[in-house]
Scaffold this active site. Structure first.
Site, mmCIF file in Angstrom:
data_model
loop_
_atom_site.group_PDB
_atom_site.id
_atom_site.type_symbol
_atom_site.label_atom_id
_atom_site.label_comp_id
_atom_site.label_asym_id
_atom_site.label_seq_id
_atom_site.Cartn_x
_atom_site.Cartn_y
_atom_site.Cartn_z
ATOM 1 N N TYR A 272 0.848 -1.192 0.000
ATOM 2 C CA TYR A 272 0.000 0.000 0.000
ATOM 3 C C TYR A 272 0.886 1.245 0.000
ATOM 4 O O TYR A 272 1.626 1.500 0.950
ATOM 5 C CB TYR A 272 -0.923 0.016 1.207
ATOM 6 C CG TYR A 272 -1.997 -1.058 1.211
ATOM 7 C CD1 TYR A 272 -2.293 -1.789 0.067
ATOM 8 C CD2 TYR A 272 -2.713 -1.342 2.369
ATOM 9 C CE1 TYR A 272 -3.271 -2.767 0.077
ATOM 10 C CE2 TYR A 272 -3.697 -2.318 2.386
ATOM 11 C CZ TYR A 272 -3.971 -3.029 1.239
ATOM 12 O OH TYR A 272 -4.946 -4.011 1.256
ATOM 13 N N SER B 183 -13.338 -4.074 -0.117
ATOM 14 C CA SER B 183 -14.188 -3.390 -1.108
ATOM 15 C C SER B 183 -15.667 -3.618 -0.812
ATOM 16 O O SER B 183 -16.429 -4.073 -1.674
ATOM 17 C CB SER B 183 -13.851 -3.842 -2.530
ATOM 18 O OG SER B 183 -12.640 -3.269 -2.968
ATOM 19 N N PRO B 184 -16.129 -3.293 0.400
ATOM 20 C CA PRO B 184 -17.516 -3.590 0.790
ATOM 21 C C PRO B 184 -18.569 -2.734 0.091
ATOM 22 O O PRO B 184 -19.758 -3.045 0.193
ATOM 23 C CB PRO B 184 -17.509 -3.322 2.301
ATOM 24 C CG PRO B 184 -16.429 -2.302 2.492
ATOM 25 C CD PRO B 184 -15.363 -2.675 1.510
ATOM 26 N N GLY C 66 -17.385 -5.189 -9.043
ATOM 27 C CA GLY C 66 -16.284 -5.535 -9.924
ATOM 28 C C GLY C 66 -14.954 -5.437 -9.204
ATOM 29 O O GLY C 66 -14.884 -5.396 -7.974
ATOM 30 N N PHE D 278 -21.226 0.989 -5.807
ATOM 31 C CA PHE D 278 -22.598 0.828 -6.289
ATOM 32 C C PHE D 278 -23.532 1.815 -5.606
ATOM 33 O O PHE D 278 -24.629 2.091 -6.092
ATOM 34 C CB PHE D 278 -23.091 -0.608 -6.063
ATOM 35 C CG PHE D 278 -23.009 -1.077 -4.634
ATOM 36 C CD1 PHE D 278 -24.002 -0.776 -3.727
ATOM 37 C CD2 PHE D 278 -21.921 -1.825 -4.208
ATOM 38 C CE1 PHE D 278 -23.921 -1.212 -2.405
ATOM 39 C CE2 PHE D 278 -21.830 -2.264 -2.897
ATOM 40 C CZ PHE D 278 -22.826 -1.961 -1.980
#
Length: 306
Positions: free
Chosen positions: A52, A215-216, A220, A226
């Site tokens: 990271y 990535s909650p 994709g 979303f």
């Protein structure tokens, strides 16, 4: 904030994790505000990886909170290793060197948990076991786990190491649900019924491995959130917004609560750099959606409930 025990450890952890992949985008003052605000909200678990920011994330984290033994004891710190520039490396030499670098950047003497970041097809499990043993005996790492591993990969590694693998970090969100899709549509001739991960969710539950959802709020592979995406997810957003209004919280809280509602006690790894978004997510830590609401959201994401 809801707290859970990571099985086979003495770690009592928040079910919300502050992920630190993006903190190099912040100034030191902004990073300090985000980290300390997270602690005030009840988050005690902080996730890192040596890649990271090419190590910058860990350095900024340590500098921002003025790392010392007192504040270190308030935190559960996890980091990951194994990804190099264009390839994966689970060699003993690389694992040991990686942990030394992580500890130096974080200015701490130990990690609570070390994860192997992505499966290395060239892994020699006995060699990994030697690295784990050396790290544990030296006090540098307390517990071990994996990230993005399927059941067979975990079994292969577990065969050689006496250290119980206690965590598996996987991508999971309302809009990314392969972990549950195949089980719901078992034996049906459709794309949703394809078992893409060897039933990893059930495997982890059977073997007392705590799952962490990265990535909650994404769909994709880093394709975007979303939430608020009315072009691709109009029905899902309408459903989430309606349930959020009922509970008096934000859509982020409901997207979080959808994950924390699962009986596997999945931890949610946040990637935000915004204090308000972090606080919104924390609201979903202990909201218990009804079964009807949970399935309503799942269906609104475009999934079939036979």
């Amino acid at each position: 904030m809801k707290y859970i025990n990571i099985a086979n450890t003495d770690l009592q952890v928040s079910n919300i994790i502050m992920g630190n992949m993006r903190i190099p985008q912040l100034s030191i003052a902004e990073a300090e505000n985000l980290i300390r605000s997270s602690l005030e909200e009840g988050i005690n678990f902080f996730d890192h990886a040596d890649i990271y920011g090419k190590g910058k994330s860990e350095e900024i984290f340590s500098e921002a909170i003025h790392m010392n033994s007192s504040i270190r004891e308030e935190m559960i710190i996890q980091s990951k290793c194994g990804i190099r520039n264009g390839y994966f490396d689970f060699s003993k030499e690389h694992i040991l060197e990686s942990v030394d670098g992580i500890l130096k950047r974080l200015n701490t003497e130990y990690l609570d948990i070390l994860l192997l970041h992505r499966p290395d097809p060239l892994m020699e499990p006995a060699e990994v076991a030697e690295a784990f043993e050396e790290l544990h005996n030296s006090g540098k790492v307390r517990y071990f786990g994996v990230s993005n591993h399927n059941p067979a990969q975990i079994e292969l590694l577990q065969k050689y190491t006496p250290h119980k693998l206690v965590v598996n970090q996987l991508q999971f969100s309302i809009a990314h649900t392969p972990m549950i899709d195949a089980g719901i549509t078992l034996n049906m001739k459709m794309d949703q019924a394809i078992n893409r991960d060897m039933s990893v969710l059930e495997y982890c539950r059977l073997n007392d491995i705590t799952m962490q959802a990265w990535s909650p709020y994404q769909h994709g592979f880093f394709a975007g959130t979303f939430l608020g995406d009315l072009e691709h997810y109009p029905e899902l957003n309408e459903t989430i917004d309606g349930i959020a209004e009922k509970y008096g919280v934000t859509n982020t809280a409901i997207a979080t609560a959808w994950i924390t509602r699962h009986p596997a006690n999945i931890q949610v790894v946040l990637g935000t750099t915004k204090v308000e978004r972090m606080k919104d997510a924390c609201q979903g830590s202990d909201i218990r959606l009804t079964r009807e609401e949970w399935y309503q959201i799942y269906k609104a994401a475009g999934n079939i409930i036979p």
